[in-house]
Motif scaffolding. Structure first.
Motif, PDB file in Angstrom:
ATOM      1  N   GLU A   4     -76.313  18.820  77.982  1.00 50.35           N
ATOM      2  CA  GLU A   4     -77.463  19.347  77.208  1.00 50.35           C
ATOM      3  C   GLU A   4     -78.661  19.009  77.590  1.00 50.35           C
ATOM      4  N   LEU A   5     -79.560  19.783  77.602  1.00 47.37           N
ATOM      5  CA  LEU A   5     -81.004  19.692  77.907  1.00 47.37           C
ATOM      6  C   LEU A   5     -81.807  19.664  76.517  1.00 47.37           C
ATOM      7  N   GLY A   6     -82.579  18.738  76.395  1.00 50.82           N
ATOM      8  CA  GLY A   6     -83.492  18.655  75.094  1.00 50.82           C
ATOM      9  C   GLY A   6     -84.914  18.556  75.580  1.00 50.82           C
ATOM     10  N   ILE A   7     -85.796  19.326  75.522  1.00 49.18           N
ATOM     11  CA  ILE A   7     -87.168  19.171  76.015  1.00 49.18           C
ATOM     12  C   ILE A   7     -87.890  18.985  74.774  1.00 49.18           C
ATOM     13  N   SER A   8     -89.069  18.074  74.802  1.00 48.69           N
ATOM     14  CA  SER A   8     -90.067  17.940  73.872  1.00 48.69           C
ATOM     15  C   SER A   8     -91.530  17.786  74.448  1.00 48.69           C
ATOM     16  N   VAL A   9     -92.352  18.390  74.123  1.00 48.34           N
ATOM     17  CA  VAL A   9     -93.765  18.189  74.643  1.00 48.34           C
ATOM     18  C   VAL A   9     -94.698  17.815  73.464  1.00 48.34           C
ATOM     19  N   LEU A  10     -95.595  17.020  73.918  1.00 48.65           N
ATOM     20  CA  LEU A  10     -96.786  16.895  72.596  1.00 48.65           C
ATOM     21  C   LEU A  10     -97.566  17.958  72.476  1.00 48.65           C
ATOM     22  N   PRO A  11     -97.766  18.287  71.149  1.00 47.85           N
ATOM     23  CA  PRO A  11     -98.834  19.599  71.067  1.00 47.85           C
ATOM     24  C   PRO A  11     -99.979  19.636  71.791  1.00 47.85           C
ATOM     25  N   GLU A  12    -100.566  18.407  71.721  1.00 46.04           N
ATOM     26  CA  GLU A  12    -101.887  18.549  72.772  1.00 46.04           C
ATOM     27  C   GLU A  12    -101.470  18.817  74.229  1.00 46.04           C
ATOM     28  N   ASP A  13    -100.337  18.658  74.726  1.00 39.60           N
ATOM     29  CA  ASP A  13    -100.042  18.979  76.253  1.00 39.60           C
ATOM     30  C   ASP A  13     -99.164  20.212  76.359  1.00 39.60           C
ATOM     31  N   ARG A  14     -99.057  21.028  75.336  1.00 44.28           N
ATOM     32  CA  ARG A  14     -98.328  22.220  75.560  1.00 44.28           C
ATOM     33  C   ARG A  14     -99.077  23.284  75.950  1.00 44.28           C
ATOM     34  N   GLY A  15     -98.357  24.312  76.723  1.00 47.31           N
ATOM     35  CA  GLY A  15     -98.976  25.385  77.446  1.00 47.31           C
ATOM     36  C   GLY A  15     -99.660  25.184  78.756  1.00 47.31           C
ATOM     37  N   GLY A  16     -99.270  23.877  79.367  1.00 46.42           N
ATOM     38  CA  GLY A  16     -99.747  23.646  80.685  1.00 46.42           C
ATOM     39  C   GLY A  16     -98.789  23.707  81.700  1.00 46.42           C
ATOM     40  N   GLY A  17     -97.374  24.025  81.321  1.00 47.11           N
ATOM     41  CA  GLY A  17     -96.142  23.872  82.325  1.00 47.11           C
ATOM     42  C   GLY A  17     -95.593  22.713  82.286  1.00 47.11           C
ATOM     43  N   ALA A  18     -95.608  21.853  81.285  1.00 48.35           N
ATOM     44  CA  ALA A  18     -95.019  20.596  81.379  1.00 48.35           C
ATOM     45  C   ALA A  18     -93.445  20.786  80.906  1.00 48.35           C
ATOM     46  N   GLY A  19     -93.345  21.829  79.744  1.00 49.08           N
ATOM     47  CA  GLY A  19     -91.878  22.015  79.455  1.00 49.08           C
ATOM     48  C   GLY A  19     -91.239  22.639  80.666  1.00 49.08           C
ATOM     49  N   ARG A  20     -91.884  23.485  81.453  1.00 53.25           N
ATOM     50  CA  ARG A  20     -90.966  24.147  82.517  1.00 53.25           C
ATOM     51  C   ARG A  20     -90.600  23.004  83.519  1.00 53.25           C
ATOM     52  N   ALA A  21     -91.502  22.067  83.861  1.00 50.21           N
ATOM     53  CA  ALA A  21     -91.445  21.225  84.742  1.00 50.21           C
ATOM     54  C   ALA A  21     -90.427  20.102  84.335  1.00 50.21           C
ATOM     55  N   VAL A  35     -72.851  18.432  87.761  1.00 50.40           N
ATOM     56  CA  VAL A  35     -72.695  19.183  86.378  1.00 50.40           C
ATOM     57  C   VAL A  35     -72.895  20.784  86.901  1.00 50.40           C
ATOM     58  N   PRO A  36     -71.713  21.344  86.454  1.00 49.04           N
ATOM     59  CA  PRO A  36     -71.740  22.953  86.704  1.00 49.04           C
ATOM     60  C   PRO A  36     -72.468  23.792  85.748  1.00 49.04           C
ATOM     61  N   ARG A  37     -72.775  23.220  84.582  1.00 52.04           N
ATOM     62  CA  ARG A  37     -73.562  24.209  83.670  1.00 52.04           C
ATOM     63  C   ARG A  37     -74.433  23.333  82.786  1.00 52.04           C
ATOM     64  N   VAL A  38     -75.546  23.875  82.467  1.00 53.34           N
ATOM     65  CA  VAL A  38     -76.525  23.196  81.201  1.00 53.34           C
ATOM     66  C   VAL A  38     -76.548  24.028  80.170  1.00 53.34           C
ATOM     67  N   PHE A  39     -76.955  23.471  78.813  1.00 53.97           N
ATOM     68  CA  PHE A  39     -76.805  24.201  77.618  1.00 53.97           C
ATOM     69  C   PHE A  39     -78.144  23.448  76.880  1.00 53.97           C
ATOM     70  N   MET A  40     -78.544  24.331  76.023  1.00 56.29           N
ATOM     71  CA  MET A  40     -79.889  24.221  75.224  1.00 56.29           C
ATOM     72  C   MET A  40     -79.421  24.636  73.889  1.00 56.29           C
ATOM     73  N   HIS A  41     -79.935  24.077  72.835  1.00 51.82           N
ATOM     74  CA  HIS A  41     -79.969  24.678  71.395  1.00 51.82           C
ATOM     75  C   HIS A  41     -81.208  24.302  70.877  1.00 51.82           C
ATOM     76  N   CYS A  42     -81.359  25.529  70.030  1.00 51.86           N
ATOM     77  CA  CYS A  42     -83.050  25.614  69.347  1.00 51.86           C
ATOM     78  C   CYS A  42     -82.829  26.444  68.161  1.00 51.86           C
ATOM     79  N   LEU A  43     -83.885  26.498  67.519  1.00 50.36           N
ATOM     80  CA  LEU A  43     -84.074  27.533  66.559  1.00 50.36           C
ATOM     81  C   LEU A  43     -84.657  28.719  67.130  1.00 50.36           C
TER      82      LEU A  43
END
Length: 114
Positions: A4-21, A35-43
């Motif tokens: 399971e992948l969980g990604i969190s980026v500080l609000p001031e750093d969003r939009g610059g590609g950090a989440g994608r990286a 690991v053959p598969r990854v999973f993400m859960h979010c709203l």
């Protein structure tokens, strides 16, 4: 057989590609550990992570306000393992260089104010 992948980026750093990286590095890390598969859960309203999931080729299922996304990873290869190793070494070098520069700036400003 699933990570399971969980990604969190500080609000001031969003939009610059950090989440994608972060996503790319985490997926590569999982791939190189067989690991053959990854999973993400979010709203379902989390547009940023849903965009990352969609553009990364994840299969997304939205149900009752929640979204689940799955991605099959290709098997590890010598190139992927080497690429991850080199990326990690370069990141450590970059961090060390920036830490040394910050220390030298601190010493310089302390000497200048004395």
């Amino acid at each position: 057989d699933l990570a399971e992948l969980g990604i969190s980026v500080l609000p001031e750093d969003r939009g610059g590609g950090a989440g994608r990286a972060l996503f790319a590095r985490a997926a590569e890390h999982a791939r190189n550990r067989f690991v053959p598969r990854v999973f993400m859960h979010c709203l379902a309203e989390n547009a940023a992570i849903m965009h990352i999931a969609r553009t990364s080729g994840m299969e997304i299922v939205v149900e009752a306000g929640d979204a689940d996304a799955h991605l099959a990873l290709s098997p590890a290869s010598p190139a992927s393992v080497t690429g991850e190793f080199l990326t990690n070494r370069l990141a450590l070098f970059d961090y060390a260089l920036k830490a040394h520069v910050a220390t030298l700036k601190g010493i310089n400003s302390a000497l200048a104010s004395a």
